[in-house]
Design a protein around this motif. Sequence first.
Motif, PDB file in Angstrom:
ATOM      1  N   PHE A   1       4.814 -45.434  37.078  1.00 23.13           N
ATOM      2  CA  PHE A   1       4.395 -45.081  38.429  1.00 23.13           C
ATOM      3  C   PHE A   1       5.475 -45.418  39.445  1.00 23.13           C
ATOM      4  O   PHE A   1       6.116 -46.468  39.354  1.00 23.13           O
ATOM      5  CB  PHE A   1       3.143 -45.872  38.811  1.00 23.13           C
ATOM      6  N   GLY A   2       5.650 -44.546  40.400  1.00 20.40           N
ATOM      7  CA  GLY A   2       6.433 -44.925  41.567  1.00 20.40           C
ATOM      8  C   GLY A   2       5.630 -45.886  42.419  1.00 20.40           C
ATOM      9  O   GLY A   2       4.430 -46.076  42.205  1.00 20.40           O
ATOM     10  N   THR A   3       6.280 -46.472  43.380  1.00 22.45           N
ATOM     11  CA  THR A   3       5.606 -47.440  44.250  1.00 22.45           C
ATOM     12  C   THR A   3       4.694 -46.750  45.256  1.00 22.45           C
ATOM     13  O   THR A   3       3.866 -47.387  45.882  1.00 22.45           O
ATOM     14  CB  THR A   3       6.621 -48.279  45.023  1.00 22.45           C
TER      15      THR A   3
ATOM     16  N   GLN B   1      -3.256 -41.167  46.870  1.00 17.95           N
ATOM     17  CA  GLN B   1      -4.163 -42.310  46.915  1.00 17.95           C
ATOM     18  C   GLN B   1      -4.481 -42.620  48.369  1.00 17.95           C
ATOM     19  O   GLN B   1      -3.596 -42.915  49.172  1.00 17.95           O
ATOM     20  CB  GLN B   1      -3.555 -43.546  46.234  1.00 17.95           C
TER      21      GLN B   1
END
Lengths: 109, 118
Positions: free
Chosen positions: A99-101, A38
């Motif tokens: 989701f991971g952070t 992202q």
Amino acid sequence: RKEVEQDPGPFNVPEGATVAFNCTYSNSASQSFFWYRQDCRKEPKLLMSVYSSGNEDGRFTAQLNRASQYISLLIRDSKLSDSATYLCVVNLDLNQFYFGTGTSLTVIP
Amino acid sequence: GAVVSQHPSRVICKSGTSVKIECRSLDFQATTMFWYRQFPKQSLMLMATSNEGSKATYEQGVEKDKFLINHASLTLSTLTVTSAHPEDSSFYICSARQGLSSYNSPLHFGNGTRLTVT
């Protein structure tokens, strides 16, 4: 306990370095695993799926360790353009994704 | 490949107005779509799971009367932020999975909607 744990970093590495990220997941019944990238103020984009036998795509290698319940992403020969946040995503069942952070990576010239 | 399209990409509205965001799967059918919100420098937070032909499933703490979700067809889900307030300003993203029964199919994300409420 969180379903997915990911070190948020930040990781600051020089160009050309090798860097690795890990994510651990808590549910052994998790079915599939993915890494996303992202960029700032953008949507996540699929980087690669993670297969049981491990898989490679150019400078990127993903691995899965079911016994220890973690997935990893290795980036070799880091480029400036690799600077982004890397998200691990764990799929528990068809409609449950965790989701991971996200891990922030900055590649420095 | 699979593409999820989201519209609008950016909206600025006045406090008290409602904003509708559309999420379309362009080349596949999606019985399920997901809506997320992301505040600056924070993680993606799942708001709700949108189910075609039935009610959405909302995550704890998300007001269903404020964030109205409609999934009337296999290619379109909409999120309406009703009576928006400045604290609703955020990045809203949808996603869908191609391959209704395959665990190997990844999520595909829309390009996101940046909402600013003044």
